[in-house]
Enzyme design. Structure first.
Site, short mmCIF file in Angstrom:
data_model
loop_
_atom_site.label_atom_id
_atom_site.label_comp_id
_atom_site.label_asym_id
_atom_site.label_seq_id
_atom_site.Cartn_x
_atom_site.Cartn_y
_atom_site.Cartn_z
N ILE A 138 0.83 -1.20 0.00
CA ILE A 138 0.00 0.00 0.00
C ILE A 138 0.87 1.26 0.00
O ILE A 138 0.58 2.23 -0.70
CB ILE A 138 -0.93 -0.01 1.24
N ASP A 179 14.60 1.88 10.32
CA ASP A 179 13.50 1.24 11.05
C ASP A 179 12.81 2.37 11.83
O ASP A 179 13.48 3.12 12.55
CB ASP A 179 14.10 0.19 12.00
N SER A 208 -4.02 3.81 8.74
CA SER A 208 -4.64 3.14 9.88
C SER A 208 -5.18 1.79 9.41
O SER A 208 -4.70 1.21 8.43
CB SER A 208 -5.74 4.06 10.42
N LYS A 238 -3.43 0.78 16.09
CA LYS A 238 -4.07 1.60 15.05
C LYS A 238 -5.05 2.60 15.66
O LYS A 238 -5.16 3.74 15.18
CB LYS A 238 -4.77 0.71 14.03
N ILE A 291 -6.93 -5.07 0.51
CA ILE A 291 -6.29 -4.56 -0.72
C ILE A 291 -5.53 -5.72 -1.38
O ILE A 291 -4.67 -6.34 -0.74
CB ILE A 291 -5.32 -3.40 -0.39
#
Ligand code: COA
Length: 281
Positions: free
Chosen positions: A26, A71, A148, A166, A195
């Site tokens: 994403i 990171d 999120s 989240k 997705i």
């Protein structure tokens, strides 16, 4: 229909977009959407090979790209890469906090450290990036987009750690939107649904989800990374100039159904691993 058929191809020309976890999935889809509209793109992630492949793809779209390993749990390293971005590409106009970690597990089997690792990556990592980019965002009167998840609103089994992280991101987003409006900084979240082709889908149901698809998603199909990219472009663009503190759900209506189809899919996928005593059905 391509984004550049709908919007001016130079909408983000001269702007810099920084994407955490931008090497794949994403987040790369979001980076691609901005690159297609003229943006310079900076990426960070943990895997050099993924970043290299992403960089080549974005450069082919005409973007100037800066890609460095970092990171998001390592705040000093992240701050260093964010500072280098300003030197190489110009101050950040759009920050996308997309780096995330997830593994499904019954809560009673989850260790403190396992819970913490997801909170550290998702929630604290988003804070680290946003905090480090503040000076640049204040300079550009830029905006932040957090990635999120539906777990922030609908309880999902085996996702206690992810739901907590989240939900924390979305509340932090609202707090920052309240505080940083005076600096001209807008902050919003996107909640992607299922997705296709993403690591999240693989981890959370994989092919088993396919059987539940028509029940689980009112629009009847998976979303695409392009569609999440379009939502991000909207939020970062002048079209959303008066939008801040908002959670934009881009999930084909999945949240309206609840998490039962997900539970069935993930139970099917992890049938061997889920101890019979942990099940109530
Ligand atoms: N089930 C149960 N516990 C797990 C686990 C799993 N599948 N994977 C990791 N953990 C626990 C570990 O046991 C450890 O806890 P412990 O010290 O009590 O044993 C803790 O989580 C940290 O594990 P570690 O492997 O050191 O973490 P990491 O920082 O290397 O990796 C993760 C982070 C765990 C989130 C890893 O899944 C990851 O890197 N994911 C990135 C990609 C991703 O998840 N993408 C999906 C986005 S939706």
């Amino acid at each position: 229909m391509l984004l550049r058929d709908l919007l001016p191809a130079d909408l983000f020309a001269g702007r810099t977009v920084f994407v955490t976890g931008g090497g794949s999935g994403i987040n790369l889809g979001i980076a691609r959407a901005f690159a297609a509209l003229g943006a310079n793109v900076a990426l960070c992630g943990r895997t050099q090979a993924k970043l290299d492949a992403a960089r080549a793809e974005l450069e082919a779209l005409g973007a100037k790209v800066f890609a460095q390993t970092a990171d998001v749990r390592d705040a000093p390293r992240l701050a260093e890469v964010i500072a280098q971005t300003a030197q190489l590409l110009g101050a950040i106009d759009v920050l996308v906090c997309g780096a995330a970690g997830n593994f499904p597990i019954p809560a009673e089997a989850l260790s403190t450290n396992g819970f913490k690792s997801v909170v550290d990556i998702d929630l604290l990592g988003s804070f680290n990036a946003t905090r480090a980019a503040f000076d640049q965002l204040a300079r550009t009167r830029g905006n932040v987009i957090f990635v999120s998840a539906g777990m922030a609103y609908v309880p999902y089994p085996y996702q206690a750690h992810v739901g907590a992280a989240k939900a924390g991101i979305d509340m932090m987003m609202k707090n920052l939107a309240l505080e940083w409006g005076r600096h001209g900084i807008r902050l919003n979240s996107i909640v992607p649904g299922p997705i296709e082709g993403t690591e999240g889908m693989k981890r959370l149901g994989g092919d088993s989800f396919e059987r539940a698809r028509s029940r689980a998603i009112p629009l009847g199909r998976y979303g695409t990374t392009e569609e999440i990219g379009q939502a991000a472009v909207f939020l970062a663009s002048p079209l959303a100039a008066y939008v801040t503190g908002c959670v934009l759900v881009v999930d084909g209506g999945s949240n309206l159904v609840g998490s039962l189809p997900f539970r069935e899919a993930i139970d099917a996928m992890h049938a061997d691993a889920l101890d019979a005593t942990t099940r109530r059905d």
